[in-house]
Design a protein around this motif. Structure first.
Motif, PDB file in Angstrom:
ATOM      1  N   ALA A 164       0.831  -1.211   0.000  1.00 10.52           N
ATOM      2  CA  ALA A 164       0.000   0.000   0.000  1.00 10.52           C
ATOM      3  C   ALA A 164       0.859   1.253   0.000  1.00 10.52           C
ATOM      4  O   ALA A 164       0.513   2.257  -0.645  1.00 10.52           O
ATOM      5  N   VAL A 165       1.969   1.201   0.726  1.00 13.00           N
ATOM      6  CA  VAL A 165       2.877   2.351   0.761  1.00 13.00           C
ATOM      7  C   VAL A 165       3.449   2.607  -0.629  1.00 13.00           C
ATOM      8  O   VAL A 165       3.460   3.748  -1.115  1.00 13.00           O
ATOM      9  N   GLN A 166       3.918   1.533  -1.285  1.00 13.15           N
ATOM     10  CA  GLN A 166       4.517   1.678  -2.605  1.00 13.15           C
ATOM     11  C   GLN A 166       3.504   2.112  -3.657  1.00 13.15           C
ATOM     12  O   GLN A 166       3.814   2.897  -4.552  1.00 13.15           O
ATOM     13  N   VAL A 169      -1.830   3.988  -1.961  1.00 12.63           N
ATOM     14  CA  VAL A 169      -3.276   3.863  -1.820  1.00 12.63           C
ATOM     15  C   VAL A 169      -3.634   3.998  -0.342  1.00 12.63           C
ATOM     16  O   VAL A 169      -2.809   3.721   0.538  1.00 12.63           O
ATOM     17  N   PRO A 170      -4.850   4.429  -0.033  1.00  9.78           N
ATOM     18  CA  PRO A 170      -5.250   4.567   1.370  1.00  9.78           C
ATOM     19  C   PRO A 170      -5.415   3.210   2.043  1.00  9.78           C
ATOM     20  O   PRO A 170      -5.703   2.200   1.395  1.00  9.78           O
ATOM     21  N   THR A 171      -5.234   3.217   3.357  1.00 14.19           N
ATOM     22  CA  THR A 171      -5.441   2.027   4.176  1.00 14.19           C
ATOM     23  C   THR A 171      -6.603   2.298   5.113  1.00 14.19           C
ATOM     24  O   THR A 171      -6.595   3.288   5.854  1.00 14.19           O
ATOM     25  N   GLN A 172      -7.620   1.440   5.071  1.00 14.99           N
ATOM     26  CA  GLN A 172      -8.776   1.625   5.955  1.00 14.99           C
ATOM     27  C   GLN A 172      -8.829   0.506   6.988  1.00 14.99           C
ATOM     28  O   GLN A 172      -9.026  -0.658   6.650  1.00 14.99           O
ATOM     29  N   PRO A 173      -8.670   0.831   8.276  1.00 16.48           N
ATOM     30  CA  PRO A 173      -8.823  -0.178   9.331  1.00 16.48           C
ATOM     31  C   PRO A 173     -10.286  -0.581   9.468  1.00 16.48           C
ATOM     32  O   PRO A 173     -11.189   0.250   9.376  1.00 16.48           O
ATOM     33  N   VAL A 174     -10.501  -1.882   9.681  1.00 15.90           N
ATOM     34  CA  VAL A 174     -11.854  -2.415   9.854  1.00 15.90           C
ATOM     35  C   VAL A 174     -11.870  -3.297  11.101  1.00 15.90           C
ATOM     36  O   VAL A 174     -11.109  -4.263  11.186  1.00 15.90           O
ATOM     37  N   PRO A 220      -4.685   8.099   4.808  1.00 14.94           N
ATOM     38  CA  PRO A 220      -4.328   8.433   3.426  1.00 14.94           C
ATOM     39  C   PRO A 220      -2.865   8.149   3.125  1.00 14.94           C
ATOM     40  O   PRO A 220      -2.008   8.184   4.017  1.00 14.94           O
ATOM     41  N   ALA A 221      -2.603   7.867   1.856  1.00 20.49           N
ATOM     42  CA  ALA A 221      -1.221   7.651   1.434  1.00 20.49           C
ATOM     43  C   ALA A 221      -0.378   8.897   1.657  1.00 20.49           C
ATOM     44  O   ALA A 221       0.831   8.822   1.888  1.00 20.49           O
ATOM     45  N   SER A 222      -1.035  10.062   1.623  1.00 19.28           N
ATOM     46  CA  SER A 222      -0.321  11.333   1.800  1.00 19.28           C
ATOM     47  C   SER A 222       0.232  11.504   3.206  1.00 19.28           C
ATOM     48  O   SER A 222       1.010  12.420   3.460  1.00 19.28           O
ATOM     49  N   ALA A 223      -0.164  10.616   4.139  1.00 18.60           N
ATOM     50  CA  ALA A 223       0.365  10.703   5.503  1.00 18.60           C
ATOM     51  C   ALA A 223       1.852  10.419   5.539  1.00 18.60           C
ATOM     52  O   ALA A 223       2.547  10.793   6.502  1.00 18.60           O
TER      53      ALA A 223
END
Length: 247
Positions: A164-166, A169-174, A220-223
């Motif tokens: 996801a970092v590469q 893309v966003p990561t959503q915890p569930v 967000p990936a922008s983090a």
């Protein structure tokens, strides 16, 4: 427990699973990728109804575009619970593929299996995940590496967060919460040395089962987080939600 309810549901679930396997063999070869994913989502929703499991989404799932869904792991039904909300390609340990019947089903649902005994397993899985992201798909990950009874969340393995970092893309915890009549139900977890048959006995014979899917704020990936920082933030968010501190 209700033996007659268990028997009725077991027969219905068995027939539905057989239909699913036949669909994979006879229908999937002539369907495009989008239609196959729609079939998997619809099939998952019916499977859960036949199991007596109600899914209650909480929060706002990322419904479109590439996303990494990261969830705590409680049961073999987790994959189908999340698929009922949005068809998702999951990353799971290769041991699951050898589970009787369930292994075939999760493979049919588009699971990417990882064998950590192999030297380049994480790298190969990461490559498959990035291919999914490029298609705009959701990828599901259970980074605890095993199941729990749902009362707590184990530390996350960070390796696969790198995809996801590469891919940026966003990561959503569930957070997945298994409830029976509104209360935490650890007996529904597929954990420890319990057999699949024993777990089915508890699940299919129970009434009032609900799985809450708490979709937490996407990271967000922008983090600009590293894979380790991303894993820690997701684990902390899910752990708090499981304890009821957030939703």
């Amino acid at each position: 427990m209700a033996p007659f309810l268990f028997l009725f549901r077991f027969v219905c679930v068995s027939a539905w699973i057989l239909l699913g396997l036949l669909t994979e063999l006879l229908v999937f070869p002539v369907l495009g990728r989008v239609r196959r994913r729609r079939v998997v989502g619809a099939w998952s929703r019916v499977l859960l109804r036949l199991c007596g499991v109600r899914v209650r989404p909480v929060g706002a799932p990322v419904a479109r575009g590439a996303v990494l869904w990261v969830a705590n792991h409680v049961s073999w039904v987790d994959i189908f619970v999340l698929n009922s909300v949005r068809t998702t390609s999951f990353v799971a340990k290769s041991d699951i593929r050898r589970w009787p019947v369930i292994g075939l089903l999760v493979a049919w649902a588009g699971t990417l299996f990882i064998d950590r005994r192999h030297r380049h397993a994480v790298r190969d899985a990461g490559r498959q995940m990035r291919a999914c992201f490029e298609r705009g798909d959701a990828v599901g990950l259970f980074p605890e590496g095993t199941t729990t009874d749902g009362s707590h969340v184990l530390p996350f393995h960070a390796g696969l967060f790198d995809a996801a970092v590469q891919a940026r893309v966003p990561t959503q915890p569930v957070a997945l919460r298994f409830l029976k009549h509104g209360r935490h139900a650890p007996e529904l977890a597929f954990v420890g040395e319990q057999t699949l048959v024993a777990n089915l006995w508890f699940l299919l014979g129970a009434r009032g089962v609900c799985v809450e899917c708490c979709f937490l704020a996407p990271i967000p990936a922008s983090a600009g987080l590293s894979r380790g920082e991303l894993a820690q933030r997701a684990q902390a968010a899910i752990s708090a939600a499981v304890r009821g501190e957030s939703a």
